[in-house]
Design a protein around this motif. Structure first.
Motif, PDB file in Angstrom:
ATOM      1  N   ARG A 149      16.002   9.769   0.397  1.00 59.21           N
ATOM      2  CA  ARG A 149      15.029   8.681   0.449  1.00 59.21           C
ATOM      3  C   ARG A 149      13.627   9.273   0.390  1.00 59.21           C
ATOM      4  NH1 ARG A 149      14.668   4.767   5.823  1.00 59.21           N
ATOM      5  NH2 ARG A 149      13.017   3.348   5.106  1.00 59.21           N
ATOM      6  N   SER A 150      12.692   8.571  -0.267  1.00 55.80           N
ATOM      7  CA  SER A 150      11.322   9.066  -0.382  1.00 55.80           C
ATOM      8  C   SER A 150      10.320   7.964  -0.123  1.00 55.80           C
ATOM      9  CB  SER A 150      11.064   9.638  -1.792  1.00 55.80           C
ATOM     10  OG  SER A 150      11.932  10.698  -2.094  1.00 55.80           O
ATOM     11  N   LEU A 151       9.154   8.351   0.410  1.00 59.33           N
ATOM     12  CA  LEU A 151       8.005   7.471   0.550  1.00 59.33           C
ATOM     13  C   LEU A 151       6.821   8.117  -0.161  1.00 59.33           C
ATOM     14  CD1 LEU A 151       8.163   6.342   4.296  1.00 59.33           C
ATOM     15  CD2 LEU A 151       8.740   4.995   2.285  1.00 59.33           C
ATOM     16  N   GLY A 152       5.950   7.292  -0.757  1.00 58.59           N
ATOM     17  CA  GLY A 152       4.773   7.804  -1.441  1.00 58.59           C
ATOM     18  C   GLY A 152       3.558   6.929  -1.203  1.00 58.59           C
ATOM     19  N   VAL A 153       2.377   7.564  -1.107  1.00 57.52           N
ATOM     20  CA  VAL A 153       1.112   6.851  -0.900  1.00 57.52           C
ATOM     21  C   VAL A 153       0.081   7.453  -1.850  1.00 57.52           C
ATOM     22  CG1 VAL A 153      -0.684   6.190   0.734  1.00 57.52           C
ATOM     23  CG2 VAL A 153       1.680   6.463   1.527  1.00 57.52           C
ATOM     24  N   GLY A 173       0.775  -1.236   0.000  1.00 53.81           N
ATOM     25  CA  GLY A 173       0.000   0.000   0.000  1.00 53.81           C
ATOM     26  C   GLY A 173       0.798   1.273   0.000  1.00 53.81           C
ATOM     27  N   TRP A 174       2.105   1.207  -0.217  1.00 54.84           N
ATOM     28  CA  TRP A 174       2.944   2.399  -0.287  1.00 54.84           C
ATOM     29  C   TRP A 174       4.217   2.076  -1.055  1.00 54.84           C
ATOM     30  CZ3 TRP A 174       7.618   1.611   2.362  1.00 54.84           C
ATOM     31  CH2 TRP A 174       7.619   0.567   3.301  1.00 54.84           C
ATOM     32  N   SER A 175       4.896   3.133  -1.517  1.00 48.90           N
ATOM     33  CA  SER A 175       6.104   2.971  -2.317  1.00 48.90           C
ATOM     34  C   SER A 175       7.279   3.689  -1.666  1.00 48.90           C
ATOM     35  CB  SER A 175       5.891   3.513  -3.731  1.00 48.90           C
ATOM     36  OG  SER A 175       4.874   2.796  -4.400  1.00 48.90           O
ATOM     37  N   GLU A 176       8.465   3.211  -1.984  1.00 48.03           N
ATOM     38  CA  GLU A 176       9.681   3.789  -1.418  1.00 48.03           C
ATOM     39  C   GLU A 176      10.802   3.763  -2.449  1.00 48.03           C
ATOM     40  OE1 GLU A 176      12.531   3.217   2.519  1.00 48.03           O
ATOM     41  OE2 GLU A 176      11.471   1.485   1.687  1.00 48.03           O
ATOM     42  N   GLU A 177      11.585   4.808  -2.476  1.00 44.58           N
ATOM     43  CA  GLU A 177      12.815   4.803  -3.265  1.00 44.58           C
ATOM     44  C   GLU A 177      13.950   5.324  -2.396  1.00 44.58           C
ATOM     45  OE1 GLU A 177      14.838   7.335  -4.447  1.00 44.58           O
ATOM     46  OE2 GLU A 177      13.667   9.096  -3.863  1.00 44.58           O
ATOM     47  N   VAL A 178      15.107   4.724  -2.556  1.00 47.57           N
ATOM     48  CA  VAL A 178      16.294   5.131  -1.815  1.00 47.57           C
ATOM     49  C   VAL A 178      17.407   5.432  -2.813  1.00 47.57           C
ATOM     50  CG1 VAL A 178      17.990   4.485  -0.066  1.00 47.57           C
ATOM     51  CG2 VAL A 178      15.624   3.680   0.147  1.00 47.57           C
ATOM     52  N   GLU A 179      17.741   6.694  -2.937  1.00 50.98           N
ATOM     53  CA  GLU A 179      18.831   7.166  -3.794  1.00 50.98           C
ATOM     54  C   GLU A 179      18.628   6.798  -5.265  1.00 50.98           C
ATOM     55  OE1 GLU A 179      22.389   5.634  -1.831  1.00 50.98           O
ATOM     56  OE2 GLU A 179      22.632   7.574  -0.835  1.00 50.98           O
ATOM     57  N   LEU A 180      17.383   6.707  -5.701  1.00 46.85           N
ATOM     58  CA  LEU A 180      17.123   6.512  -7.120  1.00 46.85           C
ATOM     59  C   LEU A 180      17.018   7.836  -7.865  1.00 46.85           C
ATOM     60  CD1 LEU A 180      14.497   3.607  -7.216  1.00 46.85           C
ATOM     61  CD2 LEU A 180      16.987   3.506  -7.043  1.00 46.85           C
ATOM     62  N   VAL A 181      16.564   8.876  -7.160  1.00 45.09           N
ATOM     63  CA  VAL A 181      16.424  10.199  -7.764  1.00 45.09           C
ATOM     64  C   VAL A 181      17.629  11.065  -7.456  1.00 45.09           C
ATOM     65  CG1 VAL A 181      15.038  12.311  -7.830  1.00 45.09           C
ATOM     66  CG2 VAL A 181      13.908  10.078  -7.711  1.00 45.09           C
TER      67      VAL A 181
END
Length: 278
Positions: free
Chosen positions: A213-217, A200-208
């Motif tokens: 780090r980012s979290l998204g819902v 139910g949520w997304s995460e990226e670590v050092e991709l951008v």
């Protein structure tokens, strides 16, 4: 009714195309051409002709395995374009402001347009800590980033069908990277999105950006389709930020936005746009 009848008789192909799109939007799965013709009471030859045009323009996608049709990427983009306007931003702004204050860091509202994340709103706390400095330089309002790299974009893409994802990323070269990290193939992206959809949520670590780090819902409309996502980005090694707390605040904000749009969140792991839109 008189005006509608006149318009349909003046341009029957346009009327049939719109009827097909609305019919597909209301179905829970792909529909065969014969069933469409029967359910809409139009000649089968006309149904095939209109479907062919809609497929060519990207509004409908053909699923060879099922020998059936569902909504395509262009239909999704039109819905996203409508939601980019003021109503969505007006509903989301106080929600983002509250989340930003609670977290003490920047919170964004973004949508997916094509294969890109487009940031519509940005809210920063009135007083920022050192760990929040300069992240708005990357994720500012109007900035476009590859959707498969951002937590914001992946929160939306997690509910797209494999057919739609193949249309968005037809070649391996389309899965570009910014920091040398991220999915390199469609199968790898599908695996990541399946995990995101289930939890139910997304995460990226050092991709951008390196060190962040980012979290998204995602937030959903009344058909349980994702229309936008809330996300927050912070320095990866900034210890005062607790990822679980960030996720909880974003989930609460996304739930508020979904409710404000009279939307419904799908059950985790049980629904994708492959069943809702194709």
């Amino acid at each position: 009714m008189g005006e509608r009848t006149t318009a349909s008789s003046a341009s029957p192909a346009v009327g049939r195309a719109l009827d097909i799109l609305l019919h597909l939007a209301g179905r829970s799965g792909p529909v065969q051409a014969a069933a469409l013709a029967r359910e809409l009471d139009i000649p089968r030859s006309s149904a095939y002709h209109v479907l062919s045009v809609l497929v060519d323009r990207g509004f409908v996608t053909y699923l060879p395995k099922e020998q059936a049709y569902g909504l395509g990427v262009a239909s999704f983009e039109i819905g996203s374009a409508y939601l980019r306007h003021e109503p969505l931003e007006r509903l989301a702004r106080p929600i983002l402001r509250s989340a930003s204050v609670r977290l003490g860091q920047t919170v964004h509202l973004g949508i997916v347009h094509g294969a890109e994340t487009v940031y519509l709103l940005k809210e920063r706390p009135t007083s920022t800590r050192s760990g929040d400095a300069d992240i708005s330089l990357v994720t500012d309002v109007g900035v476009r980033l590859p959707a498969h790299l951002t937590a914001n974009g992946r929160a939306v893409l997690a509910h797209a069908s494999p057919a739609q994802l193949r249309a968005l990323f037809p070649r391996q070269a389309d899965l570009i990277t910014r920091t040398g990290k991220g999915p390199r193939s469609l199968s790898e992206l599908l695996d990541l999105l399946a995990r995101d959809r289930a939890r139910g949520w997304s995460e990226e670590v050092e991709l951008v950006s390196e060190g962040f780090r980012s979290l998204g819902v995602a937030a959903f409309d009344h058909n349980e389709r994702p229309v936008a996502a809330l996300s927050s980005t912070w320095q990866r090694h900034y210890s005062r930020h607790d990822a679980d707390h960030v996720r909880e605040v974003l989930e609460q904000g996304a739930a508020r936005l979904t409710a404000a749009m009279s939307g419904r969140r799908p059950h985790a792991g049980t629904r994708t746009l492959s069943t809702a839109r194709s």
